[in-house]
Design a protein around this motif. Structure first.
Motif, PDB file in Angstrom:
ATOM      1  N   PHE A  71      -6.515   6.794  -3.749  1.00  0.00           N
ATOM      2  CA  PHE A  71      -6.953   5.812  -2.757  1.00  0.00           C
ATOM      3  C   PHE A  71      -7.166   4.448  -3.416  1.00  0.00           C
ATOM      4  O   PHE A  71      -6.835   3.412  -2.853  1.00  0.00           O
ATOM      5  CB  PHE A  71      -8.247   6.271  -2.078  1.00  0.00           C
ATOM      6  CG  PHE A  71      -8.037   7.416  -1.117  1.00  0.00           C
ATOM      7  CD1 PHE A  71      -7.640   7.173   0.182  1.00  0.00           C
ATOM      8  CD2 PHE A  71      -8.205   8.732  -1.516  1.00  0.00           C
ATOM      9  CE1 PHE A  71      -7.428   8.212   1.074  1.00  0.00           C
ATOM     10  CE2 PHE A  71      -7.998   9.785  -0.640  1.00  0.00           C
ATOM     11  CZ  PHE A  71      -7.605   9.524   0.663  1.00  0.00           C
ATOM     12  N   GLY A  72      -7.730   4.473  -4.625  1.00  0.00           N
ATOM     13  CA  GLY A  72      -7.928   3.223  -5.354  1.00  0.00           C
ATOM     14  C   GLY A  72      -6.599   2.604  -5.750  1.00  0.00           C
ATOM     15  O   GLY A  72      -6.428   1.379  -5.699  1.00  0.00           O
ATOM     16  N   VAL A  73      -5.670   3.465  -6.132  1.00  0.00           N
ATOM     17  CA  VAL A  73      -4.344   2.965  -6.506  1.00  0.00           C
ATOM     18  C   VAL A  73      -3.678   2.332  -5.279  1.00  0.00           C
ATOM     19  O   VAL A  73      -3.043   1.276  -5.380  1.00  0.00           O
ATOM     20  CB  VAL A  73      -3.479   4.098  -7.112  1.00  0.00           C
ATOM     21  CG1 VAL A  73      -2.034   3.663  -7.276  1.00  0.00           C
ATOM     22  CG2 VAL A  73      -4.058   4.540  -8.451  1.00  0.00           C
ATOM     23  N   GLY A  74      -3.869   2.943  -4.116  1.00  0.00           N
ATOM     24  CA  GLY A  74      -3.327   2.374  -2.874  1.00  0.00           C
ATOM     25  C   GLY A  74      -3.875   0.970  -2.626  1.00  0.00           C
ATOM     26  O   GLY A  74      -3.133   0.052  -2.267  1.00  0.00           O
ATOM     27  N   VAL A  75      -5.179   0.797  -2.844  1.00  0.00           N
ATOM     28  CA  VAL A  75      -5.794  -0.524  -2.666  1.00  0.00           C
ATOM     29  C   VAL A  75      -5.232  -1.516  -3.686  1.00  0.00           C
ATOM     30  O   VAL A  75      -4.911  -2.661  -3.358  1.00  0.00           O
ATOM     31  CB  VAL A  75      -7.336  -0.436  -2.794  1.00  0.00           C
ATOM     32  CG1 VAL A  75      -7.962  -1.824  -2.783  1.00  0.00           C
ATOM     33  CG2 VAL A  75      -7.915   0.429  -1.686  1.00  0.00           C
ATOM     34  N   ALA A  76      -5.089  -1.051  -4.921  1.00  0.00           N
ATOM     35  CA  ALA A  76      -4.543  -1.916  -5.974  1.00  0.00           C
ATOM     36  C   ALA A  76      -3.119  -2.350  -5.614  1.00  0.00           C
ATOM     37  O   ALA A  76      -2.740  -3.498  -5.810  1.00  0.00           O
ATOM     38  CB  ALA A  76      -4.555  -1.188  -7.318  1.00  0.00           C
ATOM     39  N   ARG A  77      -2.339  -1.416  -5.079  1.00  0.00           N
ATOM     40  CA  ARG A  77      -0.971  -1.758  -4.662  1.00  0.00           C
ATOM     41  C   ARG A  77      -1.000  -2.791  -3.545  1.00  0.00           C
ATOM     42  O   ARG A  77      -0.212  -3.731  -3.534  1.00  0.00           O
ATOM     43  CB  ARG A  77      -0.220  -0.497  -4.211  1.00  0.00           C
ATOM     44  CG  ARG A  77       0.165   0.423  -5.359  1.00  0.00           C
ATOM     45  CD  ARG A  77       0.706   1.761  -4.855  1.00  0.00           C
ATOM     46  NE  ARG A  77       1.974   1.659  -4.144  1.00  0.00           N
ATOM     47  CZ  ARG A  77       3.181   1.657  -4.715  1.00  0.00           C
ATOM     48  NH1 ARG A  77       3.276   1.740  -6.029  1.00  0.00           N
ATOM     49  NH2 ARG A  77       4.284   1.593  -3.982  1.00  0.00           N
ATOM     50  N   ARG A  78      -1.936  -2.621  -2.604  1.00  0.00           N
ATOM     51  CA  ARG A  78      -2.063  -3.613  -1.530  1.00  0.00           C
ATOM     52  C   ARG A  78      -2.471  -4.979  -2.089  1.00  0.00           C
ATOM     53  O   ARG A  78      -2.237  -6.007  -1.453  1.00  0.00           O
ATOM     54  CB  ARG A  78      -3.049  -3.141  -0.463  1.00  0.00           C
ATOM     55  CG  ARG A  78      -2.494  -1.991   0.378  1.00  0.00           C
ATOM     56  CD  ARG A  78      -3.456  -1.559   1.470  1.00  0.00           C
ATOM     57  NE  ARG A  78      -3.789  -2.632   2.389  1.00  0.00           N
ATOM     58  CZ  ARG A  78      -3.027  -3.033   3.399  1.00  0.00           C
ATOM     59  NH1 ARG A  78      -1.881  -2.435   3.637  1.00  0.00           N
ATOM     60  NH2 ARG A  78      -3.413  -4.017   4.181  1.00  0.00           N
ATOM     61  N   GLY A  79      -3.125  -4.962  -3.248  1.00  0.00           N
ATOM     62  CA  GLY A  79      -3.481  -6.215  -3.919  1.00  0.00           C
ATOM     63  C   GLY A  79      -2.411  -6.665  -4.895  1.00  0.00           C
ATOM     64  O   GLY A  79      -2.655  -7.517  -5.733  1.00  0.00           O
TER      65      GLY A  79
END
Ligand SMILES: [Zn+2]
Ligand SMILES: [Zn+2]
Length: 573
Positions: free
Chosen positions: A542-550
């Protein structure tokens, strides 16, 4: 009864017991149970139907299991009903509003006779709440804020609740004969932090049989509609899911269309029109010849338009189309790039598992390191025990590290940044640890100025390495603290400290837009699970998903680096 409802009952019990000044450990047991149940990947109701033993769920004891079963079977719990009867009516609906603790709810119910969010809102608007002793305008305004956040929650569902339900449903279908593609589209695929209705799409040799199997899934609570190639159902948590099956040759066009975002697709359509193409869920039409080009996958769809494949998480019209045209999109971080986790808990504080178990889970994820960062305070830890516990941790980590090869435990702490900005532990103690994570866990409602100073003060402290969950928000539950993040980013740059992307699905903090900005400025970032059980370590995605969105690349995230570099960065031997 769904897990979310069962969890809510246990949460309410914890609150009511607190009002009764009951034993702290008893209160904590209920609060913990609620937390565990809320994050279970499977519905307990379903587990029970399938004959699985609920007491096998880690952290769920006999008593909680029995109460859960009573709720599943009868929809009611006698213990809870008896407890509620001891309090003014309506107090439970007030407790459901985030940031309203048991004591406040009790006062509002008894002193104002308020028993619902609507009545409370009215009481705030006509000044009755502000006029209560020790309340005031500011508290009243904050409560109003919380009511608004609470209402917003109803319309969209947190990603962390939706994704497991959807993954479980798709897992049950993907091995059916002739299934070639099956995936969520929409905001779920783009990893937005909350999702509305779920779009699922796929291709199969016999689509009708897949649709038939879909509506018969044990997760399906209600069938809204069903045809030969599509169906709409209600899944646990009130999620509406629409499945659409198309021919293999059209899958790319359909998936691109339904993945969105709307902004991305509008920008893409405008650009394509200038090239003489019109886009739809069926494919790309040459406007001169009226020829329809069909696409079996998204790569060929984007390639036809002269574009690099654009990852779903960055399809937000933030410049991704121009970069794709120049073949210049960043290589976004992936879960496989993560080499370790720098924030987790064990049963030394509010975690569920031992250091050894957490380490074993970390190695099975292929990690090279794991930092054990139990809370410095709160959670009923007497202050004289704090220092002893850290001495023990350092020895224990040292002892265990002798047994591992290619993996290292790091001793650490999640140190409270107190309301006055001071740290909860003395500097000479912090200096002995490998990693110090600093967090705000109290006085969330401080003014912007004070909160900003509080966090920057911690960043400036030589012993702090990482600031965890910098805005302290909990999605749908607690609004972010009022803090000048731009100033926090500048301080992180100046003192060369890292900010966390907390991967807990109800936190996702920093959130995507702030990650984007922090990365742009060159602020060091880490993605941490903040795991409280071994299973939570896998929430990293989930954190990686947020990082990708950033728009983060592997090099933007510190814990993609090998152990040696991490130790150098932490300035530890
Ligand atoms: Zn924390
Ligand atoms: Zn934590």
């Amino acid at each position: 009864m769904k897990n979310v409802d069962i969890a809510a009952v246990f949460e309410n019990i914890a609150d009511l017991l607190e009002l009764k000044n009951e034993n702290k450990f008893k209160i904590r047991a209920y609060a913990r149970a609620a937390q565990i149940i809320r994050r279970l990947p499977e519905e307990m109701e379903l587990m029970h139907e399938e004959g699985k033993d609920i007491t096998d769920i880690p952290g769920i004891g006999e008593a909680i299991a029995a109460k859960s079963l009573e709720l599943i079977k009868t929809g009611k719990l006698k213990y809870y009903e008896d407890l509620k009867a001891q309090f003014p009516e309506g107090i439970i609906s007030l407790l459901d509003i985030p940031n309203i603790g048991p004591k406040t709810a009790y006062r509002l119910a008894t002193e104002l006779g308020v028993t619902s969010a609507e009545q409370l809102e009215q009481a705030i608007r006509d000044g009755r709440v502000a006029s209560l002793e020790r309340m005031g305008e500011k508290t009243a305004a904050n409560i109003l804020h919380s009511i608004e956040a609470y209402r917003r929650k109803d319309t969209r569902i947190p990603l962390g609740e939706a994704l497991p339900v959807v993954e479980q449903a798709l897992d049950a279908l993907k091995d059916l004969p002739g299934v070639r593609n099956l995936t969520p589209a929409g905001s779920l695929r783009r990893f937005r932090e909350t999702v509305g209705d779920i779009d699922l799409m796929g291709t199969a040799d016999d689509p009708e049989s897949v649709v038939a199997a879909f509506v018969k899934l044990p997760q399906v609570r209600e069938i809204l509609s069903q045809g030969p190639t599509k169906a709409s159902v209600i899944l646990p948590g009130g999620l509406q899911a629409d499945l659409r099956m198309v021919e293999h040759a059209d899958f790319g066009s359909l998936l691109q269309h339904f993945t969105g975002s709307k902004e991305h697709n509008v920008a893409l359509r405008t650009r394509s029109q200038k090239q003489g193409f019109s886009l739809s869920e069926y494919g790309i039409t040459d406007m001169k010849t009226r020829e329809l080009h069909r696409f079996a996958d998204e790569h060929s769809f984007y390639a036809f338009l002269g574009l690099q494949y654009i990852p779903p998480e960055i399809r937000e019209d933030m410049g991704e189309i121009d970069l794709a045209a120049q073949n210049a999109l960043p290589r976004l971080i992936e879960v496989g790039d993560i080499r370790g986790d720098l924030h987790c808990h064990t049963y030394s504080s509010d975690g569920m598992d031992s250091i050894e178990d957490m380490a074993a889970a970390a190695t099975s994820l292929g990690y090279e390191y794991l930092a054990i960062t139990d809370h410095s305070s709160g959670r009923n830890i007497p202050s004289d025990e704090k220092l002893e516990r850290l001495e023990w941790l350092i020895d224990e980590v040292h002892r265990l590290n002798k047994m591992y090869t290619g993996f290292r435990l790091l001793s650490g702490v999640e140190c409270d940044i107190k309301a006055d900005g001071s740290l909860d532990l003395p500097g000479d103690v912090l200096a002995k640890l490998d990693v110090v994570v600093g967090s705000v866990h109290s006085s969330f409602l401080q003014s912007r100025e004070r909160m900003t100073q509080r966090i920057i003060g911690a960043i400036a402290d030589p012993n702090i390495d990482i600031i965890a969950h910098p805005t302290c928000r909990k999605i749908g539950e607690r609004e972010p603290v009022d803090v000048d993040l731009e100033a926090v980013f500048q301080a992180a740059l100046r003192y060369d400290k890292a900010l966390e992307i907390n991967a807990m699905p109800d936190r996702l903090d920093l959130k995507d837009i702030y990650v984007y900005r922090a990365r742009e400025l060159g602020v060091k970032l880490v993605i941490c699970s903040d795991a409280h059980t071994v299973a939570h370590l896998a929430l990293m995605k989930f954190g990686v998903g947020v990082a990708r969105r950033g728009w983060c690349r592997p090099q933007d995230i510190l814990n993609t680096r090998p152990l040696r570099e991490i130790l150098d960065l932490l300035k530890r031997p």
